[in-house]
Motif scaffolding. Structure first.
Motif, PDB file in Angstrom:
ATOM      1  N   THR A 126       0.836  -1.206   0.000  1.00 60.21           N
ATOM      2  CA  THR A 126       0.000   0.000   0.000  1.00 60.21           C
ATOM      3  C   THR A 126       0.868   1.251   0.000  1.00 60.21           C
ATOM      4  N   GLN A 127       1.898   1.263   0.848  1.00 59.23           N
ATOM      5  CA  GLN A 127       2.790   2.423   0.917  1.00 59.23           C
ATOM      6  C   GLN A 127       3.533   2.601  -0.406  1.00 59.23           C
ATOM      7  N   ALA A 128       3.963   1.519  -1.014  1.00 59.32           N
ATOM      8  CA  ALA A 128       4.659   1.608  -2.304  1.00 59.32           C
ATOM      9  C   ALA A 128       3.728   2.166  -3.373  1.00 59.32           C
ATOM     10  N   ALA A 129       2.460   1.761  -3.360  1.00 60.89           N
ATOM     11  CA  ALA A 129       1.497   2.286  -4.334  1.00 60.89           C
ATOM     12  C   ALA A 129       1.290   3.787  -4.118  1.00 60.89           C
ATOM     13  N   VAL A 130       1.189   4.224  -2.853  1.00 62.97           N
ATOM     14  CA  VAL A 130       1.033   5.654  -2.551  1.00 62.97           C
ATOM     15  C   VAL A 130       2.269   6.421  -3.028  1.00 62.97           C
ATOM     16  N   ASN A 131       3.447   5.895  -2.693  1.00 59.80           N
ATOM     17  CA  ASN A 131       4.693   6.542  -3.117  1.00 59.80           C
ATOM     18  C   ASN A 131       4.783   6.626  -4.635  1.00 59.80           C
ATOM     19  N   MET A 132       4.373   5.570  -5.307  1.00 57.58           N
ATOM     20  CA  MET A 132       4.433   5.546  -6.760  1.00 57.58           C
ATOM     21  C   MET A 132       3.495   6.597  -7.357  1.00 57.58           C
ATOM     22  N   ARG A 133       2.276   6.726  -6.784  1.00 57.69           N
ATOM     23  CA  ARG A 133       1.348   7.764  -7.263  1.00 57.69           C
ATOM     24  C   ARG A 133       1.922   9.157  -7.034  1.00 57.69           C
ATOM     25  N   GLU A 134       2.536   9.368  -5.866  1.00 56.94           N
ATOM     26  CA  GLU A 134       3.160  10.666  -5.590  1.00 56.94           C
ATOM     27  C   GLU A 134       4.278  10.960  -6.586  1.00 56.94           C
ATOM     28  N   LEU A 135       5.123   9.961  -6.825  1.00 58.69           N
ATOM     29  CA  LEU A 135       6.229  10.161  -7.776  1.00 58.69           C
ATOM     30  C   LEU A 135       5.707  10.392  -9.193  1.00 58.69           C
ATOM     31  N   GLU A 136       4.653   9.678  -9.574  1.00 61.10           N
ATOM     32  CA  GLU A 136       4.061   9.909 -10.894  1.00 61.10           C
ATOM     33  C   GLU A 136       3.518  11.330 -10.989  1.00 61.10           C
ATOM     34  N   GLY A 137       2.915  11.822  -9.900  1.00 58.68           N
ATOM     35  CA  GLY A 137       2.439  13.207  -9.863  1.00 58.68           C
ATOM     36  C   GLY A 137       3.586  14.190  -9.984  1.00 58.68           C
ATOM     37  N   GLN A 138       4.689  13.905  -9.270  1.00 59.62           N
ATOM     38  CA  GLN A 138       5.859  14.786  -9.346  1.00 59.62           C
ATOM     39  C   GLN A 138       6.444  14.779 -10.755  1.00 59.62           C
ATOM     40  N   ILE A 139       6.467  13.617 -11.374  1.00 57.52           N
ATOM     41  CA  ILE A 139       6.977  13.523 -12.746  1.00 57.52           C
ATOM     42  C   ILE A 139       6.078  14.311 -13.692  1.00 57.52           C
ATOM     43  N   ALA A 140       4.764  14.188 -13.530  1.00 57.63           N
ATOM     44  CA  ALA A 140       3.828  14.933 -14.379  1.00 57.63           C
ATOM     45  C   ALA A 140       4.017  16.433 -14.179  1.00 57.63           C
ATOM     46  N   THR A 141       4.179  16.872 -12.922  1.00 60.48           N
ATOM     47  CA  THR A 141       4.403  18.298 -12.634  1.00 60.48           C
ATOM     48  C   THR A 141       5.710  18.766 -13.254  1.00 60.48           C
ATOM     49  N   ALA A 142       6.767  17.962 -13.105  1.00 62.56           N
ATOM     50  CA  ALA A 142       8.067  18.324 -13.677  1.00 62.56           C
ATOM     51  C   ALA A 142       7.981  18.391 -15.202  1.00 62.56           C
ATOM     52  N   ASN A 143       7.265  17.462 -15.810  1.00 61.76           N
ATOM     53  CA  ASN A 143       7.095  17.490 -17.265  1.00 61.76           C
ATOM     54  C   ASN A 143       6.336  18.739 -17.701  1.00 61.76           C
ATOM     55  N   GLU A 144       5.312  19.116 -16.940  1.00 62.66           N
ATOM     56  CA  GLU A 144       4.543  20.334 -17.244  1.00 62.66           C
ATOM     57  C   GLU A 144       5.431  21.571 -17.114  1.00 62.66           C
ATOM     58  N   MET A 145       6.228  21.612 -16.038  1.00 63.59           N
ATOM     59  CA  MET A 145       7.132  22.746 -15.850  1.00 63.59           C
ATOM     60  C   MET A 145       8.171  22.795 -16.959  1.00 63.59           C
ATOM     61  N   LEU A 146       8.678  21.661 -17.367  1.00 66.46           N
ATOM     62  CA  LEU A 146       9.652  21.600 -18.458  1.00 66.46           C
ATOM     63  C   LEU A 146       9.028  22.107 -19.757  1.00 66.46           C
ATOM     64  N   TRP A 147       7.810  21.651 -20.027  1.00 66.54           N
ATOM     65  CA  TRP A 147       7.130  22.091 -21.246  1.00 66.54           C
ATOM     66  C   TRP A 147       6.935  23.606 -21.238  1.00 66.54           C
ATOM     67  N   ARG A 148       6.504  24.161 -20.086  1.00 67.76           N
ATOM     68  CA  ARG A 148       6.310  25.609 -19.961  1.00 67.76           C
ATOM     69  C   ARG A 148       7.642  26.352 -20.129  1.00 67.76           C
ATOM     70  N   SER A 149       8.695  25.806 -19.519  1.00 67.21           N
ATOM     71  CA  SER A 149      10.011  26.446 -19.642  1.00 67.21           C
ATOM     72  C   SER A 149      10.475  26.439 -21.090  1.00 67.21           C
ATOM     73  N   GLU A 150      10.288  25.331 -21.772  1.00 68.74           N
ATOM     74  CA  GLU A 150      10.674  25.258 -23.183  1.00 68.74           C
ATOM     75  C   GLU A 150       9.850  26.245 -24.019  1.00 68.74           C
ATOM     76  N   GLU A 151       8.573  26.386 -23.703  1.00 67.98           N
ATOM     77  CA  GLU A 151       7.720  27.333 -24.422  1.00 67.98           C
ATOM     78  C   GLU A 151       8.185  28.769 -24.169  1.00 67.98           C
TER      79      GLU A 151
END
Length: 161
Positions: A99-124
């Protein structure tokens, strides 16, 4: 019954003559003699003393140690119970870890999505800044040309001197 056993013992101890297979078991005494004597108890001689008075009594069968067997069963059942308890604890801990690993994985996926969004905005923003820089350079080049052409020595009025 004792005389019958004595007779049987006498019959089974008589020497047997070898005979062909077809001559075997011609009479009842041969059949009795062929019967395995190991399955019958040994015949007691007619002069045998009662067992209580017999000087060389056979050793008694080993006594079963029921209290020790019961204690061993109790120890074994306790060990099984402890193993089952440990198994249940480990299984519960495994579920918590999953359960904890699944929560951590969702958090990391969220962080990756946020980082990808920030990267896209920075590139724009970088693309937009680059386009503005190209446009500014073009305007600077025009301004330079206008200044140099407007203030050239040919267009300059003669000084009064």
């Amino acid at each position: 019954m004792q005389p019958a056993l004595n007779d049987l013992a006498t019959i089974t101890t008589l020497p047997r003559q070898t005979a062909s297979t077809s001559e075997m078991f011609l009479n009842a005494s041969d059949k009795i003699a062929a019967f395995p004597s190991a399955s019958l108890p040994p015949a007691a001689p007619a002069y045998a003393l009662p067992e209580a008075v017999s000087p060389a009594a056979p050793p008694a069968a080993p006594q079963r140690d029921w209290p020790s067997a019961l204690a061993l069963i109790e120890e074994t059942s306790e060990a099984i119970r402890i193993s089952d308890l440990r198994y249940a604890q480990l299984e519960e801990r495994l579920q918590q870890t999953i359960t904890q690993a699944a929560v951590n994985m969702r958090e990391l996926e969220g962080q990756i999505a946020t980082a990808n969004e920030m990267l896209w905005r920075s590139e724009e923003r970088a693309r937009q800044a680059e386009a503005r820089a190209v446009e500014a350079e073009a305007w600077l080049a025009r301004l330079h040309d206008a200044v140099t052409s407007s203030f050239s020595s040919a267009n300059r009025p003669q000084s009064r001197g």
